[in-house]
Design a protein around this motif. Structure first.
Motif, PDB file in Angstrom:
ATOM      1  N   LYS A   1      51.362  45.008  28.100  1.00 55.87           N
ATOM      2  CA  LYS A   1      51.807  44.975  29.492  1.00 55.87           C
ATOM      3  C   LYS A   1      52.232  46.354  29.998  1.00 55.87           C
ATOM      4  O   LYS A   1      52.418  46.549  31.186  1.00 55.87           O
ATOM      5  CB  LYS A   1      52.989  44.010  29.635  1.00 55.87           C
ATOM      6  CG  LYS A   1      52.683  42.581  29.203  1.00 55.87           C
ATOM      7  CD  LYS A   1      51.530  41.986  29.998  1.00 55.87           C
ATOM      8  CE  LYS A   1      51.271  40.529  29.593  1.00 55.87           C
ATOM      9  NZ  LYS A   1      50.086  39.969  30.304  1.00 55.87           N
TER      10      LYS A   1
ATOM     11  N   GLU B   1      56.342  47.833  36.487  1.00 53.00           N
ATOM     12  CA  GLU B   1      56.033  47.086  37.714  1.00 53.00           C
ATOM     13  C   GLU B   1      55.500  48.014  38.804  1.00 53.00           C
ATOM     14  O   GLU B   1      54.512  47.689  39.482  1.00 53.00           O
ATOM     15  CB  GLU B   1      57.297  46.382  38.208  1.00 53.00           C
ATOM     16  CG  GLU B   1      57.093  45.549  39.466  1.00 53.00           C
ATOM     17  CD  GLU B   1      58.371  44.878  39.939  1.00 53.00           C
ATOM     18  OE1 GLU B   1      58.408  44.467  41.110  1.00 53.00           O
ATOM     19  OE2 GLU B   1      59.327  44.780  39.141  1.00 53.00           O
TER      20      GLU B   1
ATOM     21  N   ARG C   1      51.901  49.230  38.292  1.00 49.29           N
ATOM     22  CA  ARG C   1      50.889  48.233  38.670  1.00 49.29           C
ATOM     23  C   ARG C   1      50.610  48.240  40.173  1.00 49.29           C
ATOM     24  O   ARG C   1      49.564  47.758  40.613  1.00 49.29           O
ATOM     25  CB  ARG C   1      51.327  46.840  38.225  1.00 49.29           C
ATOM     26  CG  ARG C   1      51.437  46.713  36.715  1.00 49.29           C
ATOM     27  CD  ARG C   1      51.244  45.293  36.215  1.00 49.29           C
ATOM     28  NE  ARG C   1      51.290  45.276  34.760  1.00 49.29           N
ATOM     29  CZ  ARG C   1      50.288  45.616  33.968  1.00 49.29           C
ATOM     30  NH1 ARG C   1      49.133  45.968  34.506  1.00 49.29           N
ATOM     31  NH2 ARG C   1      50.418  45.581  32.655  1.00 49.29           N
ATOM     32  N   LYS C   2      51.522  48.785  40.951  1.00 49.09           N
ATOM     33  CA  LYS C   2      51.341  48.853  42.406  1.00 49.09           C
ATOM     34  C   LYS C   2      50.590  50.113  42.827  1.00 49.09           C
ATOM     35  O   LYS C   2      50.286  50.279  44.015  1.00 49.09           O
ATOM     36  CB  LYS C   2      52.706  48.826  43.097  1.00 49.09           C
ATOM     37  CG  LYS C   2      53.510  47.556  42.881  1.00 49.09           C
ATOM     38  CD  LYS C   2      54.872  47.667  43.543  1.00 49.09           C
ATOM     39  CE  LYS C   2      55.734  46.436  43.282  1.00 49.09           C
ATOM     40  NZ  LYS C   2      57.089  46.577  43.877  1.00 49.09           N
TER      41      LYS C   2
ATOM     42  N   GLN D   1      43.624  52.929  40.849  1.00 46.65           N
ATOM     43  CA  GLN D   1      44.306  51.638  40.892  1.00 46.65           C
ATOM     44  C   GLN D   1      44.243  51.065  39.487  1.00 46.65           C
ATOM     45  O   GLN D   1      43.267  51.293  38.766  1.00 46.65           O
ATOM     46  CB  GLN D   1      43.591  50.657  41.831  1.00 46.65           C
ATOM     47  CG  GLN D   1      43.517  51.054  43.286  1.00 46.65           C
ATOM     48  CD  GLN D   1      42.551  50.137  44.038  1.00 46.65           C
ATOM     49  OE1 GLN D   1      41.341  50.192  43.810  1.00 46.65           O
ATOM     50  NE2 GLN D   1      43.086  49.305  44.907  1.00 46.65           N
TER      51      GLN D   1
ATOM     52  N   ASP E   1      44.158  47.674  37.060  1.00 41.93           N
ATOM     53  CA  ASP E   1      43.992  46.223  37.032  1.00 41.93           C
ATOM     54  C   ASP E   1      45.047  45.606  36.114  1.00 41.93           C
ATOM     55  O   ASP E   1      45.954  46.292  35.626  1.00 41.93           O
ATOM     56  CB  ASP E   1      42.569  45.839  36.610  1.00 41.93           C
ATOM     57  CG  ASP E   1      42.219  46.253  35.181  1.00 41.93           C
ATOM     58  OD1 ASP E   1      43.130  46.601  34.403  1.00 41.93           O
ATOM     59  OD2 ASP E   1      41.023  46.205  34.834  1.00 41.93           O
ATOM     60  N   ALA E   2      44.925  44.315  35.858  1.00 43.00           N
ATOM     61  CA  ALA E   2      45.933  43.598  35.074  1.00 43.00           C
ATOM     62  C   ALA E   2      46.053  44.137  33.656  1.00 43.00           C
ATOM     63  O   ALA E   2      47.096  43.979  33.010  1.00 43.00           O
ATOM     64  CB  ALA E   2      45.600  42.104  35.041  1.00 43.00           C
ATOM     65  N   ASN E   3      44.986  44.797  33.157  1.00 41.62           N
ATOM     66  CA  ASN E   3      45.003  45.362  31.807  1.00 41.62           C
ATOM     67  C   ASN E   3      45.391  46.835  31.779  1.00 41.62           C
ATOM     68  O   ASN E   3      45.382  47.456  30.713  1.00 41.62           O
ATOM     69  CB  ASN E   3      43.620  45.190  31.159  1.00 41.62           C
ATOM     70  CG  ASN E   3      43.263  43.740  30.948  1.00 41.62           C
ATOM     71  OD1 ASN E   3      44.097  42.956  30.519  1.00 41.62           O
ATOM     72  ND2 ASN E   3      42.019  43.381  31.260  1.00 41.62           N
ATOM     73  N   GLY E   4      45.672  47.386  32.947  1.00 40.39           N
ATOM     74  CA  GLY E   4      46.048  48.790  33.010  1.00 40.39           C
ATOM     75  C   GLY E   4      44.879  49.749  33.125  1.00 40.39           C
ATOM     76  O   GLY E   4      45.047  50.961  32.970  1.00 40.39           O
TER      77      GLY E   4
END
Length: 387
Positions: free
Chosen positions: A132, A330, A333-334, A345, A347-350
């Protein structure tokens, strides 16, 4: 409660909120400064230092202090470096080079709740492990697009891929082989152990058996040098061009190995020397030249971009009072902004899915961009080999 105690309590409460006061944050730099990856580590570190310099002059509120630990190009030492940095109170980690080192290091950072960002690991396993805290600004797909795109534009019909058996290099080589094969290009694969020092047996196979037009090297600096030295000795007559991926199309390589670099291709974000046109680029270029007394190269650009994005996320988390609540991760991720390497940018996996590399070529004392055509600063010298 006395008046003095009341004031002291109020000040502590305000500082604890983390949103009203300027703060200095420690950021860890886990990087290879010795060992086989030292050259790329030092190049990346130069960009990280520039990012701290620019951030501290422009943020106007928070400041960054770098704490650096040499991971000695070794996985176990990379883990120890992260753990040492955490013990010193860093709020996040930037750096890393080599997927085999980054994987265990980012695992250690994940366990410690620290955001970890890199430009030195392109193995897709890094973004499939469920961490994460992990972020990277570049990936295998972006390098593959550039190498395959150049080969296609040159009209090459046969390629010998010489690649290290490390995870990241093996994966990229396999992806390139598959993509080229689908285009009808003949591909010969030659794996080598990272401990190899004599590449002449492989180059003999390229010369006598493959008879390819193009050599694609998928490895690291010391391996490129070994392959190119073997090629200069054996001079495979059918080869019209030689290319590598990261850490090759740099002024440092041209300066250190002037006999090996002429006409060699490698991935590059910008040409050398470069004329920056954006405000971000000018700030980077001016600070880099002032700090390091030389022109910047792409390793410095990568180190700058990854670190500036991290510093900005730290500042946002500090303003929100969430530094100690996972706020840096957090805020990472933005992230969504234009940088020296294009839009970033996560994604959910970085992973930064916007990443696409460019190809440069050593031409004289310059590194010219030759792919894609819309970003080119010169035409490729083809055929062109360093002998």
């Amino acid at each position: 409660m006395s008046k003095i105690k009341t004031i002291a309590f109020a000040v502590c409460a305000a500082l604890g909120a983390g949103s009203a006061y300027a703060e200095e944050f420690l950021v860890g730099v886990q990087i290879p400064l010795t060992g086989p990856l030292a050259r790329v580590g030092m190049g990346t570190q130069e960009g990280i230092r520039v990012a701290a310099e620019v951030f501290n002059k422009t943020n106007g509120k928070h400041t960054i202090k770098l704490v650096t630990v040499d991971d000695e190009s070794a996985p176990a030492k990379a883990v120890a470096a992260v753990e040492k940095l955490a013990s010193q109170g860093v709020v996040a980690v930037t750096g890393g080079y080599g997927s085999n080192n980054i994987s265990p290091a980012s695992d250690a950072a994940n366990k410690l709740g620290l955001a970890y960002i890199t430009s030195g690991g392109v193995d897709d396993g890094l973004v499939k492990a469920g961490r994460k805290n992990f972020f990277r600004i570049n990936n295998t797909e972006g390098y593959q697009k550039a190498l395959v795109g150049l080969i296609g534009d040159l009209g090459v019909k046969s390629v010998s891929i010489i690649y290290s058996t490390k995870d990241a290099t093996h994966g990229l080589a396999a992806d390139v082989e598959k993509t080229l094969g689908a285009k009808g290009i003949k591909v010969a694969m030659h794996a080598f152990d990272p401990a190899i020092t004599d590449f002449k047996p492989i180059l003999n196979k390229v010369k006598l058996r493959d008879r390819s037009e193009f050599i694609a090297m998928v490895g690291y600096e010391n391996e490129y040098v070994g392959i190119l030295r073997a090629a200069r000795v054996l001079k495979p007559t059918t080869v019209k061009a030689i290319a590598g991926v990261w850490s090759l199309a740099t002024p440092k390589m041209a300066a250190d190995f002037p006999d090996l670099m002429p006409n060699v291709y490698g991935t590059a974000v910008l040409p050398f020397p470069v004329n920056f046109t954006t405000a971000d680029g000018k700030a980077f270029g001016e600070a880099y030249t002032r700090l390091h007394k030389k022109e910047p190269d792409y390793l410095g650009q990568f180190g700058y971009v990854q670190s500036m994005l991290l510093f900005e996320a730290i500042a946002r988390a500090a303003d929100a009072g969430t530094i100690k609540k996972g706020g840096v991760i957090e805020e990472m991720r933005k992230t969504d902004r234009q940088t020296l390497i294009g839009r970033v940018q996560f994604d959910a996996n970085g992973d930064n899915k916007n990443f696409t590399q460019r190809m440069g070529q050593h031409q004289g004392k310059k590194v010219e961009l030759v792919w894609p055509k819309d970003a080119a600063t010169a035409k490729p010298v083809f055929p062109g080999v360093p002998w």
